[in-house]
Motif scaffolding. Sequence first.
Motif, PDB file in Angstrom:
ATOM      1  N   GLU A  78      53.274  61.866  -9.976  1.00  0.00           N
ATOM      2  CA  GLU A  78      53.697  62.001 -11.682  1.00  0.00           C
ATOM      3  C   GLU A  78      52.301  61.300 -12.193  1.00  0.00           C
ATOM      4  O   GLU A  78      52.072  59.568 -11.867  1.00  0.00           O
ATOM      5  CB  GLU A  78      54.863  60.970 -11.951  1.00  0.00           C
ATOM      6  N   ALA A  79      51.320  61.640 -12.809  1.00  0.00           N
ATOM      7  CA  ALA A  79      50.324  61.268 -13.184  1.00  0.00           C
ATOM      8  C   ALA A  79      51.087  60.529 -15.253  1.00  0.00           C
ATOM      9  O   ALA A  79      51.720  60.537 -16.054  1.00  0.00           O
ATOM     10  CB  ALA A  79      49.798  62.097 -14.204  1.00  0.00           C
ATOM     11  N   GLY A  80      50.364  59.236 -15.412  1.00  0.00           N
ATOM     12  CA  GLY A  80      50.502  58.047 -16.172  1.00  0.00           C
ATOM     13  C   GLY A  80      49.543  58.903 -17.380  1.00  0.00           C
ATOM     14  O   GLY A  80      49.133  59.651 -17.926  1.00  0.00           O
ATOM     15  N   VAL A  81      50.058  57.824 -17.753  1.00  0.00           N
ATOM     16  CA  VAL A  81      49.600  57.964 -19.479  1.00  0.00           C
ATOM     17  C   VAL A  81      48.164  57.844 -19.550  1.00  0.00           C
ATOM     18  O   VAL A  81      47.488  56.955 -18.848  1.00  0.00           O
ATOM     19  CB  VAL A  81      50.081  57.285 -20.952  1.00  0.00           C
ATOM     20  N   THR A  82      47.211  58.538 -19.602  1.00  0.00           N
ATOM     21  CA  THR A  82      45.568  58.866 -20.128  1.00  0.00           C
ATOM     22  C   THR A  82      45.143  59.141 -20.910  1.00  0.00           C
ATOM     23  O   THR A  82      45.652  59.347 -22.242  1.00  0.00           O
ATOM     24  CB  THR A  82      44.979  60.050 -19.176  1.00  0.00           C
ATOM     25  N   GLN A  83      43.639  57.910 -21.667  1.00  0.00           N
ATOM     26  CA  GLN A  83      43.235  58.178 -22.723  1.00  0.00           C
ATOM     27  C   GLN A  83      41.854  57.795 -22.453  1.00  0.00           C
ATOM     28  O   GLN A  83      41.430  57.825 -21.872  1.00  0.00           O
ATOM     29  CB  GLN A  83      43.690  56.354 -23.677  1.00  0.00           C
ATOM     30  N   PHE A  84      40.747  58.593 -22.995  1.00  0.00           N
ATOM     31  CA  PHE A  84      39.876  58.775 -23.462  1.00  0.00           C
ATOM     32  C   PHE A  84      39.124  59.055 -25.297  1.00  0.00           C
ATOM     33  O   PHE A  84      39.912  59.029 -26.437  1.00  0.00           O
ATOM     34  CB  PHE A  84      39.280  60.514 -22.874  1.00  0.00           C
ATOM     35  N   PRO A  85      38.481  57.788 -25.455  1.00  0.00           N
ATOM     36  CA  PRO A  85      37.122  57.769 -23.743  1.00  0.00           C
ATOM     37  C   PRO A  85      37.504  56.358 -23.244  1.00  0.00           C
ATOM     38  O   PRO A  85      38.787  55.639 -24.218  1.00  0.00           O
ATOM     39  CB  PRO A  85      35.976  57.202 -24.225  1.00  0.00           C
ATOM     40  N   SER A  86      37.478  56.057 -22.586  1.00  0.00           N
ATOM     41  CA  SER A  86      38.001  54.009 -21.607  1.00  0.00           C
ATOM     42  C   SER A  86      37.498  53.035 -23.161  1.00  0.00           C
ATOM     43  O   SER A  86      37.487  52.346 -23.146  1.00  0.00           O
ATOM     44  CB  SER A  86      37.485  54.646 -20.241  1.00  0.00           C
ATOM     45  N   HIS A  87      36.055  53.179 -23.763  1.00  0.00           N
ATOM     46  CA  HIS A  87      35.024  52.383 -24.190  1.00  0.00           C
ATOM     47  C   HIS A  87      34.325  53.825 -25.482  1.00  0.00           C
ATOM     48  O   HIS A  87      33.800  54.449 -24.869  1.00  0.00           O
ATOM     49  CB  HIS A  87      34.112  52.171 -23.098  1.00  0.00           C
ATOM     50  N   SER A  88      34.238  53.005 -26.479  1.00  0.00           N
ATOM     51  CA  SER A  88      33.483  53.803 -27.408  1.00  0.00           C
ATOM     52  C   SER A  88      32.322  52.769 -28.256  1.00  0.00           C
ATOM     53  O   SER A  88      33.067  51.613 -29.123  1.00  0.00           O
ATOM     54  CB  SER A  88      34.155  54.350 -28.710  1.00  0.00           C
ATOM     55  N   VAL A  89      31.243  52.753 -28.166  1.00  0.00           N
ATOM     56  CA  VAL A  89      30.968  51.620 -29.602  1.00  0.00           C
ATOM     57  C   VAL A  89      29.603  53.092 -30.713  1.00  0.00           C
ATOM     58  O   VAL A  89      29.165  53.754 -30.675  1.00  0.00           O
ATOM     59  CB  VAL A  89      29.492  51.247 -28.929  1.00  0.00           C
ATOM     60  N   ILE A  90      30.055  52.722 -30.607  1.00  0.00           N
ATOM     61  CA  ILE A  90      29.112  53.065 -32.826  1.00  0.00           C
ATOM     62  C   ILE A  90      29.657  52.180 -33.963  1.00  0.00           C
ATOM     63  O   ILE A  90      29.391  50.964 -33.324  1.00  0.00           O
ATOM     64  CB  ILE A  90      30.825  54.186 -33.387  1.00  0.00           C
ATOM     65  N   GLU A  91      28.445  52.725 -34.604  1.00  0.00           N
ATOM     66  CA  GLU A  91      28.046  52.173 -35.624  1.00  0.00           C
ATOM     67  C   GLU A  91      28.808  52.693 -36.837  1.00  0.00           C
ATOM     68  O   GLU A  91      30.085  52.751 -37.641  1.00  0.00           O
ATOM     69  CB  GLU A  91      26.583  52.537 -36.612  1.00  0.00           C
ATOM     70  N   LYS A  92      29.282  51.355 -37.762  1.00  0.00           N
ATOM     71  CA  LYS A  92      29.909  50.797 -39.224  1.00  0.00           C
ATOM     72  C   LYS A  92      29.725  52.500 -39.701  1.00  0.00           C
ATOM     73  O   LYS A  92      28.368  52.816 -39.949  1.00  0.00           O
ATOM     74  CB  LYS A  92      29.473  49.865 -40.128  1.00  0.00           C
ATOM     75  N   GLY A  93      30.615  52.984 -40.512  1.00  0.00           N
ATOM     76  CA  GLY A  93      30.430  53.969 -41.512  1.00  0.00           C
ATOM     77  C   GLY A  93      30.208  55.429 -40.178  1.00  0.00           C
ATOM     78  O   GLY A  93      30.731  56.832 -41.005  1.00  0.00           O
ATOM     79  N   GLN A  94      30.330  54.906 -39.342  1.00  0.00           N
ATOM     80  CA  GLN A  94      30.510  56.657 -38.537  1.00  0.00           C
ATOM     81  C   GLN A  94      32.500  57.029 -37.924  1.00  0.00           C
ATOM     82  O   GLN A  94      32.453  56.060 -38.249  1.00  0.00           O
ATOM     83  CB  GLN A  94      29.814  56.241 -37.019  1.00  0.00           C
TER      84      GLN A  94
END
Lengths: 117, 114
Positions: free
Chosen positions: A1-17
């Motif tokens: 049974e698959a577990g809980v998945t999340q996407f993306p694993s990492h995200s780098v954004i600029e303020k305001g985005q």
Amino acid sequence: EAGVTQFPSHSVIEKGQTVTLRCDPISGHDNLYWYRRVMGKEIKFLLHFVKESKQDESGMPNNRFLAERTGGTYSTLKVQPAELEDSGVYFCASSQPQANRAQETQYFGPGTRLLVL
Amino acid sequence: AQSVSQHNHHVILSEAASLELGCNYSYGGTVNLFWYVQYPGQHLQLLLKYFSGDPLVKGIKGFEAEFIKSKFSFNLRKPSVQWSDTAEYFCAVIGLEYGNKLVFGAGTILRVKS
């Protein structure tokens, strides 16, 4: 049974985005939760869905955060516009409703690490 | 408001040492209690949980915890730790009158020296 998945694993954004995080719960789990851990602090509850309905959104920090769960399957958490203090790890968890609510256990995904520069 | 306090933020032990991580919560009603663990690079996993009945709960990997209602405590123990127990440990509580949300402690980082 698959577990809980999340996407993306990492995200780098600029303020305001804008950033959108996704969570796929364990199949059949009606309950879906979002939590957040800001660096060095506790993991804190954001909100709870039962199927597509928001059961409790008392932990949402402000109206820059929008969570949806259309169709009662996966959920998205959008931050718009992102601020520096939104940086942290966003966890999703799911659980299967039990006749005795005390018996429920939440299963967590790996989290999304968000960094706002 | 509910809160959970974990006594130690960092613990360093040698292999085979005994472990006890403290957890206290503030809430007077009916609670469910949990210990979650996050191994390096992995997601949060349930270690053990208490709902009712025997206050001494046994979990995975040789861990156990004891619920002492009079002390509002749910301490985690392991008689002999291994290097692979290096992880961050979180105590959490659900106050049943407050819905299903988990309230977490700040976490304890355990490092086991081999």
